[in-house]
Motif scaffolding. Structure first.
Motif, PDB file in Angstrom:
ATOM      1  N   HIS A 229      48.422  45.686  37.401  1.00  0.00           N
ATOM      2  CA  HIS A 229      48.985  46.346  38.577  1.00  0.00           C
ATOM      3  C   HIS A 229      47.965  47.139  39.371  1.00  0.00           C
ATOM      4  O   HIS A 229      48.329  47.834  40.325  1.00  0.00           O
ATOM      5  CB  HIS A 229      50.146  47.258  38.158  1.00  0.00           C
ATOM      6  CG  HIS A 229      51.286  46.508  37.564  1.00  0.00           C
ATOM      7  ND1 HIS A 229      51.688  46.658  36.254  1.00  0.00           N
ATOM      8  CD2 HIS A 229      52.112  45.558  38.089  1.00  0.00           C
ATOM      9  CE1 HIS A 229      52.715  45.863  35.999  1.00  0.00           C
ATOM     10  NE2 HIS A 229      52.984  45.170  37.092  1.00  0.00           N
ATOM     11  N   GLN A 230      46.710  47.014  39.020  1.00  0.00           N
ATOM     12  CA  GLN A 230      45.676  47.756  39.739  1.00  0.00           C
ATOM     13  C   GLN A 230      45.591  47.306  41.191  1.00  0.00           C
ATOM     14  O   GLN A 230      45.377  46.132  41.482  1.00  0.00           O
ATOM     15  CB  GLN A 230      44.312  47.575  39.079  1.00  0.00           C
ATOM     16  CG  GLN A 230      43.206  48.345  39.782  1.00  0.00           C
ATOM     17  CD  GLN A 230      41.817  47.903  39.354  1.00  0.00           C
ATOM     18  OE1 GLN A 230      41.662  46.872  38.696  1.00  0.00           O
ATOM     19  NE2 GLN A 230      40.801  48.667  39.720  1.00  0.00           N
ATOM     20  N   ASP A 231      45.749  48.256  42.093  1.00  0.00           N
ATOM     21  CA  ASP A 231      45.568  48.029  43.527  1.00  0.00           C
ATOM     22  C   ASP A 231      44.252  48.695  43.909  1.00  0.00           C
ATOM     23  O   ASP A 231      44.127  49.919  43.826  1.00  0.00           O
ATOM     24  CB  ASP A 231      46.739  48.631  44.304  1.00  0.00           C
ATOM     25  CG  ASP A 231      46.637  48.440  45.807  1.00  0.00           C
ATOM     26  OD1 ASP A 231      45.530  48.163  46.302  1.00  0.00           O
ATOM     27  OD2 ASP A 231      47.664  48.612  46.496  1.00  0.00           O
ATOM     28  N   PHE A 232      43.281  47.919  44.331  1.00  0.00           N
ATOM     29  CA  PHE A 232      41.944  48.445  44.599  1.00  0.00           C
ATOM     30  C   PHE A 232      41.950  49.538  45.659  1.00  0.00           C
ATOM     31  O   PHE A 232      41.038  50.366  45.711  1.00  0.00           O
ATOM     32  CB  PHE A 232      41.020  47.306  45.045  1.00  0.00           C
ATOM     33  CG  PHE A 232      40.804  46.271  43.991  1.00  0.00           C
ATOM     34  CD1 PHE A 232      39.877  46.473  42.985  1.00  0.00           C
ATOM     35  CD2 PHE A 232      41.536  45.091  43.999  1.00  0.00           C
ATOM     36  CE1 PHE A 232      39.673  45.513  41.994  1.00  0.00           C
ATOM     37  CE2 PHE A 232      41.338  44.125  43.022  1.00  0.00           C
ATOM     38  CZ  PHE A 232      40.403  44.336  42.013  1.00  0.00           C
ATOM     39  N   ASP A 233      42.960  49.556  46.513  1.00  0.00           N
ATOM     40  CA  ASP A 233      42.999  50.522  47.610  1.00  0.00           C
ATOM     41  C   ASP A 233      43.622  51.858  47.217  1.00  0.00           C
ATOM     42  O   ASP A 233      43.817  52.716  48.080  1.00  0.00           O
ATOM     43  CB  ASP A 233      43.777  49.939  48.795  1.00  0.00           C
ATOM     44  CG  ASP A 233      43.075  48.747  49.406  1.00  0.00           C
ATOM     45  OD1 ASP A 233      41.826  48.730  49.386  1.00  0.00           O
ATOM     46  OD2 ASP A 233      43.764  47.826  49.893  1.00  0.00           O
ATOM     47  N   ARG A 234      43.919  52.033  45.931  1.00  0.00           N
ATOM     48  CA  ARG A 234      44.584  53.269  45.505  1.00  0.00           C
ATOM     49  C   ARG A 234      43.616  54.353  45.042  1.00  0.00           C
ATOM     50  O   ARG A 234      44.048  55.402  44.600  1.00  0.00           O
ATOM     51  CB  ARG A 234      45.578  52.965  44.375  1.00  0.00           C
ATOM     52  CG  ARG A 234      46.728  52.053  44.785  1.00  0.00           C
ATOM     53  CD  ARG A 234      47.702  52.741  45.700  1.00  0.00           C
ATOM     54  NE  ARG A 234      48.804  51.838  46.087  1.00  0.00           N
ATOM     55  CZ  ARG A 234      49.804  52.189  46.870  1.00  0.00           C
ATOM     56  NH1 ARG A 234      49.875  53.405  47.366  1.00  0.00           N
ATOM     57  NH2 ARG A 234      50.748  51.314  47.182  1.00  0.00           N
ATOM     58  N   GLY A 235      42.317  54.107  45.113  1.00  0.00           N
ATOM     59  CA  GLY A 235      41.358  55.161  44.830  1.00  0.00           C
ATOM     60  C   GLY A 235      40.895  55.255  43.392  1.00  0.00           C
ATOM     61  O   GLY A 235      40.526  56.344  42.927  1.00  0.00           O
ATOM     62  N   TYR A 236      40.872  54.149  42.680  1.00  0.00           N
ATOM     63  CA  TYR A 236      40.386  54.164  41.301  1.00  0.00           C
ATOM     64  C   TYR A 236      38.906  54.535  41.259  1.00  0.00           C
ATOM     65  O   TYR A 236      38.121  54.130  42.125  1.00  0.00           O
ATOM     66  CB  TYR A 236      40.568  52.788  40.658  1.00  0.00           C
ATOM     67  CG  TYR A 236      41.991  52.452  40.306  1.00  0.00           C
ATOM     68  CD1 TYR A 236      42.459  52.606  39.010  1.00  0.00           C
ATOM     69  CD2 TYR A 236      42.873  51.977  41.272  1.00  0.00           C
ATOM     70  CE1 TYR A 236      43.772  52.286  38.681  1.00  0.00           C
ATOM     71  CE2 TYR A 236      44.185  51.660  40.961  1.00  0.00           C
ATOM     72  CZ  TYR A 236      44.626  51.829  39.662  1.00  0.00           C
ATOM     73  OH  TYR A 236      45.933  51.527  39.345  1.00  0.00           O
ATOM     74  N   GLY A 237      38.515  55.285  40.220  1.00  0.00           N
ATOM     75  CA  GLY A 237      37.105  55.550  39.998  1.00  0.00           C
ATOM     76  C   GLY A 237      36.380  54.274  39.635  1.00  0.00           C
ATOM     77  O   GLY A 237      36.982  53.332  39.104  1.00  0.00           O
ATOM     78  N   PRO A 238      35.074  54.219  39.881  1.00  0.00           N
ATOM     79  CA  PRO A 238      34.346  52.973  39.658  1.00  0.00           C
ATOM     80  C   PRO A 238      34.356  52.513  38.202  1.00  0.00           C
ATOM     81  O   PRO A 238      34.449  51.314  37.936  1.00  0.00           O
ATOM     82  CB  PRO A 238      32.923  53.291  40.136  1.00  0.00           C
ATOM     83  CG  PRO A 238      32.851  54.779  40.222  1.00  0.00           C
ATOM     84  CD  PRO A 238      34.223  55.260  40.493  1.00  0.00           C
TER      85      PRO A 238
END
Length: 295
Positions: free
Chosen positions: A79-88
């Motif tokens: 469910h990871q959405d790259f635009d949600r601000g995950y740390g690298p």
């Protein structure tokens, strides 16, 4: 699955999402004009990775009644959405999980094998504390399981435990601010996080959130020990007032979406039902994803 557990966890999830989404509007210096005037920004407010990962915790608990670490790791990745601000570091790890790599090895190998001590495990965990409220030793055990899927450093684990315990206590008991923090201290592992919570206990008479944040941290360094003590200070001072707790937390600046997500999740657990959260704020917050399975 207990209906009470589900209701409490859902209230905590909504509180977390509101805090995260509204807090993300102030991810700028603390002199933002809306923040200075305590004026709500235009809706809709979009939530971040804090909420997206908390939704996975809620979904796994609803499906399994416990933290199934494999299910949680794969839910985070799917469910990871790259635009949600995950740390690298987390973003890369979740991509590798999707490619078939072992999450256990990936989490343990982060930061030269020391594991991440970031605030990511703490930011998402409040619904878990609400779910297991009434059994604090189980809250501790389950919080540790949830944390180590991505954050194996003892400081990150201690931060997740402290926030989960806070949500569990808030959902069950009517305590003074000091007694609230005392119970959290009893169950938080020895750590810099715990030392910070002990310092927060001495600062409960401080009225200025910025002063408290200068002493405790405000998440600017994105570490558990720079984030959790201040959020528990803010939650303890305003357990019965979601809006005031939010504004005090946000006014300190720093990692505002995460600090407000943590406080919102704890006070959502305290509310006990989504209907008891600020209605206008809930309407302004982006809807939760359909896959989490809440109304």
């Amino acid at each position: 699955m207990s209906a009470d557990s589900l209701t409490r966890a859902t209230a905590s999830l909504y509180g977390l999402a509101i805090g995260d989404a509204l807090g993300s509007q102030f991810f700028v210096p603390a002199n933002h004009p809306f923040l200075l005037s305590r004026t709500l920004p235009p809706a809709p407010w979009q939530w971040t990775d804090d909420t997206e990962m908390a939704c996975s915790i809620h979904r796994v608990l609803a499906d399994h009644g416990t933290v199934d670490q494999d299910a949680l790791a794969h839910s985070f990745a799917a469910h990871q959405d790259f635009d949600r601000g995950y740390g690298p570091a987390t973003g890369r790890m979740l991509r590798l999980v999707r490619e078939g790599h072992d999450w256990r090895a990936l989490a343990a190998d982060l930061f030269d094998g020391k594991g991440s001590w970031g605030n990511g495990a703490a930011m998402r965990v409040a619904p878990l504390g609400a779910w297991f409220a009434g059994d604090l030793p189980e809250v501790v055990r389950q919080a540790e399981l949830s944390a180590t899927v991505t954050h194996t450093h003892p400081e990150a684990v201690a931060g997740a435990v402290a926030v989960a315990v806070a949500a569990g206590i808030a959902a069950q008991e009517d305590l003074s601010p000091g007694a609230f923090l005392d119970q959290i201290l009893e169950l938080t592992p020895a750590s810099t996080v715990r030392d910070g919570i002990a310092e927060a206990r001495t600062l409960l008479t401080v009225a200025d959130p910025s002063l408290a944040a200068r002493m405790l941290g405000n998440g600017r360094n994105v570490s558990a020990h720079d984030t959790v003590p201040f959020t528990l200070w803010a939650a303890a001072r305003h357990l019965g007032d979601f809006e005031r707790a939010f504004w005090d937390t946000a006014s300190a600046g720093g990692d505002v979406d995460t600090t407000c997500a943590i406080v919102g999740g704890i006070l959502g657990a305290r509310a006990g039902s989504p209907e008891r959260l600020p209605a206008a704020w809930a309407r302004a917050t982006e809807r939760l994803p359909d896959w989490v399975g809440v109304p």
